[in-house]
Scaffold this motif. Sequence first.
Motif, PDB file in Angstrom:
ATOM      1  N   GLY A 191      -5.610  -5.070   5.874  1.00 36.93           N
ATOM      2  CA  GLY A 191      -4.232  -5.525   5.952  1.00 36.93           C
ATOM      3  C   GLY A 191      -3.504  -4.927   7.135  1.00 36.93           C
ATOM      4  N   ARG A 192      -3.695  -3.621   7.367  1.00 37.91           N
ATOM      5  CA  ARG A 192      -3.031  -2.955   8.496  1.00 37.91           C
ATOM      6  C   ARG A 192      -3.462  -3.552   9.831  1.00 37.91           C
ATOM      7  NH1 ARG A 192      -4.424   1.685   5.848  1.00 37.91           N
ATOM      8  NH2 ARG A 192      -6.001   2.144   7.440  1.00 37.91           N
ATOM      9  N   GLU A 193      -4.744  -3.922   9.911  1.00 40.71           N
ATOM     10  CA  GLU A 193      -5.267  -4.489  11.154  1.00 40.71           C
ATOM     11  C   GLU A 193      -4.972  -5.981  11.271  1.00 40.71           C
ATOM     12  OE1 GLU A 193      -6.704  -2.810  13.635  1.00 40.71           O
ATOM     13  OE2 GLU A 193      -6.326  -0.953  12.518  1.00 40.71           O
ATOM     14  N   ARG A 194      -4.246  -6.512  10.306  1.00 37.86           N
ATOM     15  CA  ARG A 194      -3.832  -7.923  10.298  1.00 37.86           C
ATOM     16  C   ARG A 194      -5.025  -8.875  10.309  1.00 37.86           C
ATOM     17  NH1 ARG A 194       1.371  -7.566  14.479  1.00 37.86           N
ATOM     18  NH2 ARG A 194       2.533  -6.032  13.234  1.00 37.86           N
ATOM     19  N   LEU A 195      -6.100  -8.437   9.650  1.00 39.65           N
ATOM     20  CA  LEU A 195      -7.250  -9.311   9.453  1.00 39.65           C
ATOM     21  C   LEU A 195      -7.082 -10.116   8.166  1.00 39.65           C
ATOM     22  CD1 LEU A 195     -10.012  -6.701  10.334  1.00 39.65           C
ATOM     23  CD2 LEU A 195      -9.316  -8.635  11.747  1.00 39.65           C
ATOM     24  N   ILE A 196      -6.608  -9.439   7.134  1.00 38.79           N
ATOM     25  CA  ILE A 196      -6.418 -10.095   5.843  1.00 38.79           C
ATOM     26  C   ILE A 196      -5.021  -9.770   5.311  1.00 38.79           C
ATOM     27  CG2 ILE A 196      -8.886  -9.970   5.296  1.00 38.79           C
ATOM     28  CD1 ILE A 196      -8.195  -7.694   3.309  1.00 38.79           C
ATOM     29  N   VAL A 197      -4.604 -10.564   4.334  1.00 34.96           N
ATOM     30  CA  VAL A 197      -3.434 -10.237   3.527  1.00 34.96           C
ATOM     31  C   VAL A 197      -3.968  -9.969   2.132  1.00 34.96           C
ATOM     32  CG1 VAL A 197      -1.220 -11.022   2.634  1.00 34.96           C
ATOM     33  CG2 VAL A 197      -1.972 -11.755   4.912  1.00 34.96           C
ATOM     34  N   PRO A 198      -4.159  -8.692   1.759  1.00 38.60           N
ATOM     35  CA  PRO A 198      -4.828  -8.389   0.497  1.00 38.60           C
ATOM     36  C   PRO A 198      -3.982  -8.737  -0.722  1.00 38.60           C
ATOM     37  CG  PRO A 198      -4.084  -6.369   1.558  1.00 38.60           C
ATOM     38  CD  PRO A 198      -3.809  -7.478   2.520  1.00 38.60           C
ATOM     39  N   ILE A 199      -4.623  -9.352  -1.705  1.00 37.82           N
ATOM     40  CA  ILE A 199      -4.044  -9.566  -3.037  1.00 37.82           C
ATOM     41  C   ILE A 199      -4.915  -8.755  -3.985  1.00 37.82           C
ATOM     42  CG2 ILE A 199      -3.430 -11.267  -4.791  1.00 37.82           C
ATOM     43  CD1 ILE A 199      -3.610 -13.393  -2.485  1.00 37.82           C
ATOM     44  N   LEU A 200      -4.402  -7.645  -4.476  1.00 36.41           N
ATOM     45  CA  LEU A 200      -5.193  -6.715  -5.281  1.00 36.41           C
ATOM     46  C   LEU A 200      -5.208  -7.171  -6.731  1.00 36.41           C
ATOM     47  CD1 LEU A 200      -3.822  -3.380  -3.756  1.00 36.41           C
ATOM     48  CD2 LEU A 200      -5.666  -4.863  -2.897  1.00 36.41           C
ATOM     49  N   ILE A 201      -6.415  -7.350  -7.272  1.00 38.72           N
ATOM     50  CA  ILE A 201      -6.565  -7.843  -8.637  1.00 38.72           C
ATOM     51  C   ILE A 201      -7.387  -6.831  -9.427  1.00 38.72           C
ATOM     52  CG2 ILE A 201      -7.352  -9.755 -10.070  1.00 38.72           C
ATOM     53  CD1 ILE A 201      -7.276 -11.510  -7.550  1.00 38.72           C
ATOM     54  N   GLY A 202      -6.751  -6.223 -10.430  1.00 40.32           N
ATOM     55  CA  GLY A 202      -7.474  -5.233 -11.225  1.00 40.32           C
ATOM     56  C   GLY A 202      -6.511  -4.402 -12.047  1.00 40.32           C
ATOM     57  N   ASP A 203      -6.952  -3.220 -12.442  1.00 39.09           N
ATOM     58  CA  ASP A 203      -6.142  -2.315 -13.240  1.00 39.09           C
ATOM     59  C   ASP A 203      -5.057  -1.704 -12.342  1.00 39.09           C
ATOM     60  OD1 ASP A 203      -5.142  -0.009 -14.564  1.00 39.09           O
ATOM     61  OD2 ASP A 203      -6.941   0.073 -15.814  1.00 39.09           O
ATOM     62  N   GLU A 204      -3.823  -2.147 -12.501  1.00 42.42           N
ATOM     63  CA  GLU A 204      -2.748  -1.732 -11.596  1.00 42.42           C
ATOM     64  C   GLU A 204      -2.512  -0.228 -11.652  1.00 42.42           C
ATOM     65  OE1 GLU A 204       1.897  -2.806 -10.440  1.00 42.42           O
ATOM     66  OE2 GLU A 204       0.896  -3.874 -12.074  1.00 42.42           O
ATOM     67  N   ALA A 205      -2.616   0.351 -12.845  1.00 36.53           N
ATOM     68  CA  ALA A 205      -2.383   1.787 -12.968  1.00 36.53           C
ATOM     69  C   ALA A 205      -3.415   2.575 -12.150  1.00 36.53           C
ATOM     70  CB  ALA A 205      -2.422   2.199 -14.434  1.00 36.53           C
ATOM     71  N   LYS A 206      -4.684   2.164 -12.221  1.00 32.87           N
ATOM     72  CA  LYS A 206      -5.734   2.844 -11.451  1.00 32.87           C
ATOM     73  C   LYS A 206      -5.514   2.657  -9.959  1.00 32.87           C
ATOM     74  CE  LYS A 206      -9.585   2.713 -14.760  1.00 32.87           C
ATOM     75  NZ  LYS A 206     -10.954   2.188 -14.994  1.00 32.87           N
ATOM     76  N   ILE A 207      -5.145   1.443  -9.579  1.00 36.79           N
ATOM     77  CA  ILE A 207      -4.931   1.155  -8.158  1.00 36.79           C
ATOM     78  C   ILE A 207      -3.815   2.037  -7.600  1.00 36.79           C
ATOM     79  CG2 ILE A 207      -4.138  -0.619  -6.534  1.00 36.79           C
ATOM     80  CD1 ILE A 207      -5.518  -2.689  -8.395  1.00 36.79           C
ATOM     81  N   ARG A 208      -2.715   2.139  -8.338  1.00 30.62           N
ATOM     82  CA  ARG A 208      -1.586   2.950  -7.854  1.00 30.62           C
ATOM     83  C   ARG A 208      -1.934   4.436  -7.857  1.00 30.62           C
ATOM     84  NH1 ARG A 208       2.744   0.147  -6.702  1.00 30.62           N
ATOM     85  NH2 ARG A 208       3.068  -1.931  -7.595  1.00 30.62           N
ATOM     86  N   GLU A 209      -2.718   4.857  -8.822  1.00 25.51           N
ATOM     87  CA  GLU A 209      -3.127   6.268  -8.894  1.00 25.51           C
ATOM     88  C   GLU A 209      -3.981   6.644  -7.680  1.00 25.51           C
ATOM     89  OE1 GLU A 209      -5.798   9.184 -11.817  1.00 25.51           O
ATOM     90  OE2 GLU A 209      -5.174   7.193 -12.514  1.00 25.51           O
ATOM     91  N   ILE A 210      -4.919   5.766  -7.331  1.00 25.27           N
ATOM     92  CA  ILE A 210      -5.787   6.022  -6.164  1.00 25.27           C
ATOM     93  C   ILE A 210      -4.954   6.018  -4.887  1.00 25.27           C
ATOM     94  CG2 ILE A 210      -7.690   5.094  -4.802  1.00 25.27           C
ATOM     95  CD1 ILE A 210      -8.778   3.949  -7.501  1.00 25.27           C
ATOM     96  N   ALA A 211      -4.057   5.054  -4.780  1.00 28.23           N
ATOM     97  CA  ALA A 211      -3.210   4.981  -3.588  1.00 28.23           C
ATOM     98  C   ALA A 211      -2.383   6.248  -3.433  1.00 28.23           C
ATOM     99  CB  ALA A 211      -2.308   3.749  -3.680  1.00 28.23           C
ATOM    100  N   LYS A 212      -1.813   6.730  -4.526  1.00 27.76           N
ATOM    101  CA  LYS A 212      -0.991   7.942  -4.482  1.00 27.76           C
ATOM    102  C   LYS A 212      -1.824   9.148  -4.077  1.00 27.76           C
ATOM    103  CE  LYS A 212       2.163  10.752  -7.287  1.00 27.76           C
ATOM    104  NZ  LYS A 212       2.794  10.909  -8.635  1.00 27.76           N
ATOM    105  N   ALA A 213      -3.051   9.235  -4.623  1.00 22.91           N
ATOM    106  CA  ALA A 213      -3.924  10.378  -4.331  1.00 22.91           C
ATOM    107  C   ALA A 213      -4.300  10.442  -2.854  1.00 22.91           C
ATOM    108  CB  ALA A 213      -5.179  10.310  -5.192  1.00 22.91           C
ATOM    109  N   HIS A 214      -4.313   9.289  -2.193  1.00 19.15           N
ATOM    110  CA  HIS A 214      -4.745   9.255  -0.792  1.00 19.15           C
ATOM    111  C   HIS A 214      -3.613   8.911   0.168  1.00 19.15           C
ATOM    112  CE1 HIS A 214      -8.999   9.768  -1.794  1.00 19.15           C
ATOM    113  NE2 HIS A 214      -8.757   9.002  -2.834  1.00 19.15           N
ATOM    114  N   GLY A 215      -2.387   8.935  -0.346  1.00 15.13           N
ATOM    115  CA  GLY A 215      -1.234   8.690   0.509  1.00 15.13           C
ATOM    116  C   GLY A 215      -1.181   7.289   1.075  1.00 15.13           C
ATOM    117  N   ALA A 216      -1.739   6.324   0.357  1.00 16.11           N
ATOM    118  CA  ALA A 216      -1.749   4.940   0.830  1.00 16.11           C
ATOM    119  C   ALA A 216      -0.472   4.226   0.405  1.00 16.11           C
ATOM    120  CB  ALA A 216      -2.972   4.203   0.282  1.00 16.11           C
ATOM    121  N   ASP A 217       0.085   3.455   1.310  1.00 11.78           N
ATOM    122  CA  ASP A 217       1.334   2.740   1.059  1.00 11.78           C
ATOM    123  C   ASP A 217       1.039   1.353   0.492  1.00 11.78           C
ATOM    124  OD1 ASP A 217       3.883   1.760   1.021  1.00 11.78           O
ATOM    125  OD2 ASP A 217       4.156   1.722   3.205  1.00 11.78           O
ATOM    126  N   LEU A 218       1.535   1.073  -0.698  1.00 10.66           N
ATOM    127  CA  LEU A 218       1.324  -0.227  -1.332  1.00 10.66           C
ATOM    128  C   LEU A 218       2.538  -1.139  -1.211  1.00 10.66           C
ATOM    129  CD1 LEU A 218      -0.553   0.809  -4.620  1.00 10.66           C
ATOM    130  CD2 LEU A 218      -1.521  -0.187  -2.533  1.00 10.66           C
TER     131      LEU A 218
END
Length: 469
Positions: A191-218
């Motif tokens: 997404g950052r490289e403007r190759l894709i526009v990601p649509i994240l499909i899955g367990d939202e709580a896990k996704i946000r937890e991983i993002a927070k742990a690695h400082g990723a901006d959602l």
Amino acid sequence: MTLSNRLFDEIAVGDTAATKRVVAPDDLYVFAHVSGNLNPLNLPHAPGEDAEGQNVAPSMWIGSLFSSVLGNLLPGPGTVYEAQSLRFHARAEVGDELAVKVEVIERRAPRTIVLATRIERAGTLIADGVAEVRAPEERRVVADVALPGLTVSRHRNMARMLDACAGLDAMPTAVVAPEEENALLGALAGGRERLIVPILIGDEAKIREIAKAHGADLSGVAIENVESHDKAAARAVELVGLGQARAVMKGHLHSDELLRHVVKSQGGLRTSRRVSHVFVMDAPTLPNLLLVTDAAINIAPTLEEKVDIVQNAIDLGRALGLAKPKVGVLSAVELVNPKIQSTLDAAALSKMSERGQITGGVVDGPLAMDNAISISAARTKGLTSLVAGRADILVAPNLESGNILAKELTYAAQAEGAGLVLGARAPVMLTSRADDEGSRLFSCAVAVLYAHWLQTGESAVAATEGKTP
């Protein structure tokens, strides 16, 4: 190579030694790694790249060349550096041949030798100075000096694919179960490289937890909360059917969980062609991309299935800029043997290509691995072929051999790999759960280029004819 030294009493004022060295691009990369100097002025640039003033050898690398003369020739093995002054008068660039010279100008008891040091390029003074060294105390002869070889790992072809995507629109992509670090960060990098526009499909709580742990901006990233991998895969395929996504990316789930929904007869992404997988490999030791198929989906494909596998790979090769991909159909031998089914399939595929049943590329086989990618091996075995030694695409006899080949390239040859499922109504990025962010980014680029080719019939990558002798 044998080295011998000279003791203090054997050295006289006026003694000289010299050597020559051609500045190579790899020298600049190795110096950057060793010194930590990342000045872009001193790093090689790609051919055709606008980089005026680059390819200049770092001055301290030039100064280090005196060490080879002092340590190898005069005084030789056992020499210890005590001091070195340097003044730089001109710059050296990649391709320049440098003459490195030293001359003894003073002897100081008990063992200090003072030498004038000088580096020239075709008579032009590049650097000079004065070195002080301590001569060896005892005779030393060092025989058969051999250093291990160095491979500078560069993924030029991957960079070329990423660059080719610069003018293309980012592709809405359904990312299935990005519930692990590499899966999530890889999708976000796309997404950052403007190759894709990601649509994240899955367990939202896990996704946000991983993002927070690695400082990723959602922020701004669409997330659909889905309770299971099976339902996440089904939803991703559904989004493609609805036109809300143009590609699918595998996250942290098993391939069969995703592919079950891709190939289902009702609501899937099937076409009239067999679905197959291609690894696009960029190995530092190979000049061009190497495509390996099928290493992930078809376990023991029949001849009929191999026709689609080959055609899918040719189409991808054309999307990646190969004007007429050269396809090597692999077996254990390069001669047709009725007892080895893969040689019969290879021969049939070659003839089908000649008769226009497979189009867009040149197919030849059977070929063994060595004479598929090595021109010298092909010549040694007397093979006359447009493909032998020049293969852009390798077709494995079965999934086991293809998977082993792809992983050997990854882990033994330091290849960076992209994985794509072809033959469906949309590209499916099927990477290993162990793949890092770089591999997933590469897969995004390959998927974008393939989708562009499907839509326009033209490659966004400058066409090449494949490997040259």
